[in-house]
Scaffold this active site. Structure first.
Site: not given
Length: 366
Positions: A140-142
């Site tokens: 998951i890209k944050i």
């Protein structure tokens, strides 16, 4: 089919080769599988710009969009369903790589850039996307905003593997590594296992040169400084990585089975055509790193790329370059602040374009 020699050599140097692209056509045609088999590709990154281009350029999404249109699915739900489906399928293609390597075989899906400055919303969306795709080799890209740091810690503590994106400065990079370690420590305190948790920190490259070169042009500085800051900045980031992941704090987590947060070199396609087209690959050679490349950069390296000097031998020169840039009158703190703001806005604009594309498709297929 045999692996391309240039990319196989790059992989053997410790650089994991990832593709910065994804589309349903890439999946259905078997092209992604071919890149795994003959271009040493062991991971995939995505962003709103990539998905906007994929959906607008292909009819491969028509049947799914039609099914959602007749069910009166909302635009937001449709958007997430479409992107999650592509990412899930890519995770399945790369699952054998994940089993073989234990670290790679990952596919990244980004939280909405519109919540980049909202810690709770970012953490909540990260948890939802992790559940929605439901694959262990997902990232998951944050975004690495100030507000994103706490969301990184929360997500890691929940057992979510995070790709921290939009890292530009050494100061923020150190904060990102701290957020990851804090998440691991919190998970240990909560009685959770660290097994299977992976993370990368996406340090952006070409945009740094674009912005600093522009400012150097206005200072009358030595023109030989142009085109050097991005690599120097990234090389010093790797030095920081070595320092953090050799510390006592890290060793305590490593003893419990934790994995390092690898540096990922992002935005590695050159934007100034005067620079060698493989400069941001050849110049960033170090073990336990990832280089995610747009397709044209991947093909360029496959054709004529070769590894440059290992990063560990460049620290003194990198320090000299960044010192010279600052002395030339370039406010580096302002550079990195501007780059972060611009990058988030670009992804917000792409997200809006993606949303509008899905809305239009839903209306057409209703």
């Amino acid at each position: 089919m045999a692996q391309n020699d240039n990319l196989a050599e790059l992989s053997a140097s410790g650089v994991a080769v990832w593709l910065d692209d994804l589309s349903r056509d890439l999946l259905r045609s078997g092209e992604l599988q071919s890149l795994v088999e003959d271009h040493s590709v062991v991971g995939v990154t995505t962003n709103p710009t990539i998905f906007a281009a994929a959906i607008s350029a292909s009819d491969s999404y028509d049947d799914q969009v039609h099914a959602m249109a007749v069910r009166s699915i909302s635009v937001g739900e449709a958007l997430r369903t479409i992107t999650a489906a592509d990412v899930r399928d890519a995770c399945d293609v790369l699952a054998p790589v994940a089993r073989r390597t234990g670290r790679d075989g990952r596919v990244s899906l980004e939280v909405s850039p519109g919540v980049a400055h909202d810690t709770d919303a970012t953490a909540a969306e990260a948890a939802h996307l992790w559940w929605l795709v439901d694959r262990p080799n997902l990232f998951i890209k944050i975004p690495a905003t100030q507000e994103g740091l706490a969301a990184i810690t929360t997500s890691t503590a929940r057992g979510i593997s995070v790709n921290v994106t939009l890292v530009f400065s050494l100061e923020r990079y150190r904060a990102v590594m701290d957020a990851y370690l804090s998440g691991l420590e919190q998970r240990v305190r909560d009685g959770g296992s660290l097994a299977g948790i992976e993370s990368v920190a996406s340090f952006f490259i070409s945009r740094v040169d674009t912005e600093i070169d522009r400012r150097l042009d206005g200072t009358g500085a030595d023109p030989s400084l142009k085109g050097k800051a991005a690599l120097a900045n990234a090389r010093l980031a790797y030095q920081a990585y070595e320092q953090v992941f050799s510390s006592e704090r890290w060793r305590a987590l490593q003893a419990r089975g934790a994995a390092t947060q690898r540096p990922l070199w992002a935005s590695t396609g050159v934007k100034n055509q005067d620079y060698p087209d493989t400069a941001y690959v050849s110049g960033l050679i170090a073990p336990d790193t990832v280089n995610t490349m747009p397709r044209n950069t991947l093909e360029a390296y496959a054709d004529h790329g070769s590894p440059g000097e290992p990063i560990q031998k460049t620290y003194d020169e990198a320090t000299r370059v960044m010192t010279a840039v600052a002395r030339a009158g370039v406010d580096l703190d302002d550079v990195f602040a501007v780059l972060e703001d611009e990058a988030i806005q670009k992804f917000v604009d792409s997200w809006d374009q993606l949303t509008e594309s899905v809305r239009s498709e839903l209306e057409d297929k209703a």
